[in-house]
Design a protein around this motif. Sequence first.
Motif, PDB file in Angstrom:
ATOM      1  N   LEU A  35      36.207  36.506  44.786  1.00  0.00           N
ATOM      2  CA  LEU A  35      36.041  37.889  44.348  1.00  0.00           C
ATOM      3  C   LEU A  35      37.253  38.346  43.534  1.00  0.00           C
ATOM      4  N   LEU A  36      38.456  38.070  44.026  1.00  0.00           N
ATOM      5  CA  LEU A  36      39.665  38.442  43.295  1.00  0.00           C
ATOM      6  C   LEU A  36      39.775  37.685  41.982  1.00  0.00           C
ATOM      7  N   CYS A  37      39.338  36.438  41.980  1.00  0.00           N
ATOM      8  CA  CYS A  37      39.318  35.669  40.737  1.00  0.00           C
ATOM      9  C   CYS A  37      38.364  36.322  39.734  1.00  0.00           C
ATOM     10  N   GLY A  38      37.200  36.740  40.204  1.00  0.00           N
ATOM     11  CA  GLY A  38      36.257  37.430  39.330  1.00  0.00           C
ATOM     12  C   GLY A  38      36.843  38.716  38.769  1.00  0.00           C
ATOM     13  N   ALA A  39      37.547  39.458  39.606  1.00  0.00           N
ATOM     14  CA  ALA A  39      38.196  40.694  39.150  1.00  0.00           C
ATOM     15  C   ALA A  39      39.239  40.372  38.082  1.00  0.00           C
ATOM     16  N   TRP A  40      40.006  39.326  38.314  1.00  0.00           N
ATOM     17  CA  TRP A  40      41.041  38.899  37.361  1.00  0.00           C
ATOM     18  C   TRP A  40      40.416  38.488  36.027  1.00  0.00           C
ATOM     19  N   VAL A  46      37.295  37.863  30.171  1.00  0.00           N
ATOM     20  CA  VAL A  46      36.578  36.586  30.131  1.00  0.00           C
ATOM     21  C   VAL A  46      35.109  36.889  30.352  1.00  0.00           C
ATOM     22  N   ALA A  47      34.281  36.484  29.409  1.00  0.00           N
ATOM     23  CA  ALA A  47      32.854  36.778  29.487  1.00  0.00           C
ATOM     24  C   ALA A  47      32.240  36.101  30.711  1.00  0.00           C
ATOM     25  N   PHE A  48      31.428  36.861  31.436  1.00  0.00           N
ATOM     26  CA  PHE A  48      30.741  36.338  32.613  1.00  0.00           C
ATOM     27  C   PHE A  48      29.546  35.512  32.178  1.00  0.00           C
ATOM     28  N   ASP A  49      29.348  34.401  32.854  1.00  0.00           N
ATOM     29  CA  ASP A  49      28.056  33.709  32.807  1.00  0.00           C
ATOM     30  C   ASP A  49      27.884  32.929  34.101  1.00  0.00           C
ATOM     31  N   GLU A  50      26.643  32.712  34.451  1.00  0.00           N
ATOM     32  CA  GLU A  50      26.306  32.103  35.739  1.00  0.00           C
ATOM     33  C   GLU A  50      26.896  30.704  35.885  1.00  0.00           C
ATOM     34  N   GLN A  51      26.959  29.947  34.803  1.00  0.00           N
ATOM     35  CA  GLN A  51      27.511  28.592  34.868  1.00  0.00           C
ATOM     36  C   GLN A  51      28.996  28.635  35.239  1.00  0.00           C
ATOM     37  N   ARG A  52      29.739  29.564  34.679  1.00  0.00           N
ATOM     38  CA  ARG A  52      31.152  29.702  35.028  1.00  0.00           C
ATOM     39  C   ARG A  52      31.307  30.093  36.497  1.00  0.00           C
ATOM     40  N   LEU A  53      30.481  31.034  36.933  1.00  0.00           N
ATOM     41  CA  LEU A  53      30.538  31.455  38.331  1.00  0.00           C
ATOM     42  C   LEU A  53      30.249  30.280  39.257  1.00  0.00           C
ATOM     43  N   GLN A  54      29.262  29.478  38.937  1.00  0.00           N
ATOM     44  CA  GLN A  54      28.922  28.325  39.773  1.00  0.00           C
ATOM     45  C   GLN A  54      30.049  27.295  39.775  1.00  0.00           C
ATOM     46  N   GLN A  55      30.721  27.133  38.650  1.00  0.00           N
ATOM     47  CA  GLN A  55      31.862  26.223  38.597  1.00  0.00           C
ATOM     48  C   GLN A  55      32.962  26.711  39.547  1.00  0.00           C
ATOM     49  N   LEU A  56      33.224  28.002  39.532  1.00  0.00           N
ATOM     50  CA  LEU A  56      34.235  28.570  40.434  1.00  0.00           C
ATOM     51  C   LEU A  56      33.793  28.454  41.894  1.00  0.00           C
ATOM     52  N   ALA A 127      30.024  42.541  36.295  1.00  0.00           N
ATOM     53  CA  ALA A 127      29.219  41.317  36.438  1.00  0.00           C
ATOM     54  C   ALA A 127      29.958  40.279  37.266  1.00  0.00           C
ATOM     55  N   TRP A 128      31.265  40.118  37.035  1.00  0.00           N
ATOM     56  CA  TRP A 128      32.050  39.174  37.822  1.00  0.00           C
ATOM     57  C   TRP A 128      32.082  39.564  39.289  1.00  0.00           C
ATOM     58  N   LEU A 129      32.320  40.845  39.565  1.00  0.00           N
ATOM     59  CA  LEU A 129      32.401  41.296  40.962  1.00  0.00           C
ATOM     60  C   LEU A 129      31.068  41.135  41.674  1.00  0.00           C
ATOM     61  N   GLU A 130      30.005  41.561  41.035  1.00  0.00           N
ATOM     62  CA  GLU A 130      28.690  41.448  41.670  1.00  0.00           C
ATOM     63  C   GLU A 130      28.268  39.999  41.811  1.00  0.00           C
ATOM     64  N   GLY A 131      28.605  39.164  40.840  1.00  0.00           N
ATOM     65  CA  GLY A 131      28.294  37.738  40.938  1.00  0.00           C
ATOM     66  C   GLY A 131      29.060  37.071  42.073  1.00  0.00           C
ATOM     67  N   ALA A 132      30.335  37.400  42.197  1.00  0.00           N
ATOM     68  CA  ALA A 132      31.164  36.801  43.252  1.00  0.00           C
ATOM     69  C   ALA A 132      30.745  37.291  44.630  1.00  0.00           C
ATOM     70  N   ALA A 133      30.271  38.528  44.702  1.00  0.00           N
ATOM     71  CA  ALA A 133      29.846  39.081  45.996  1.00  0.00           C
ATOM     72  C   ALA A 133      28.422  38.669  46.347  1.00  0.00           C
ATOM     73  N   ALA A 134      27.692  38.144  45.379  1.00  0.00           N
ATOM     74  CA  ALA A 134      26.330  37.621  45.547  1.00  0.00           C
ATOM     75  C   ALA A 134      25.450  38.504  46.412  1.00  0.00           C
ATOM     76  N   GLU A 135      24.938  37.931  47.490  1.00  0.00           N
ATOM     77  CA  GLU A 135      23.942  38.616  48.324  1.00  0.00           C
ATOM     78  C   GLU A 135      24.479  39.858  49.023  1.00  0.00           C
ATOM     79  N   ALA A 136      25.785  39.988  49.157  1.00  0.00           N
ATOM     80  CA  ALA A 136      26.353  41.164  49.824  1.00  0.00           C
ATOM     81  C   ALA A 136      26.586  42.321  48.862  1.00  0.00           C
ATOM     82  N   ALA A 137      26.437  42.088  47.557  1.00  0.00           N
ATOM     83  CA  ALA A 137      26.760  43.112  46.557  1.00  0.00           C
ATOM     84  C   ALA A 137      25.952  44.387  46.765  1.00  0.00           C
TER      85      ALA A 137
END
Length: 154
Positions: A35-40, A46-56, A127-137
């Motif tokens: 989550l903090l990485c997404g915020a950073w 840095v543009a959000f995309d699902e592939q980057r999120l999955q890599q992280l 987008a980064w925060l909601e992606g990192a928080a996934a189902e809890a967002a």
Amino acid sequence: MSSDLWSFSLTTYARPGVEQACLQLQSAGVNVCLLLCGAWLGQRGVAFDEQRLQQLRGVATSWDIDVVRPLRILRTQWKAAATEDADLHTLREQVKGLELEAERHLLLRLERAAQSWPQNAETDLAAWLEGAAAEAAHLHRDALHQLRVAVTGT
């Protein structure tokens, strides 16, 4: 804002309300380091995309399961007993230090994974925060909002 993820995380976590928001999200199963990485990344443009999120997520998941969580579980298990046993309190504080160090290493790994991604695009913080928080967002919008305010100041 700090240029490295560790410094950014320490600065952000120290802001009013962020610790409580992160602990609330963590109790819902959110990986706070991710989550903090997404915020950073969002703050850096840095543009959000699902592939980057999955890599992280791939970087974060095994380290979190194998290293961070066992230390957190041990520290939590000892909490009550450590209030009455000075030796156990000392050991618990050492475990707490190891847990923090393990989180620092995870943040370094996440930073390395994202280091080549271009910056200064239009911010995708939400987008980064909601992606990192996934189902809890959807359950913890207030906590995500608190983190967003801490990062952007608005």
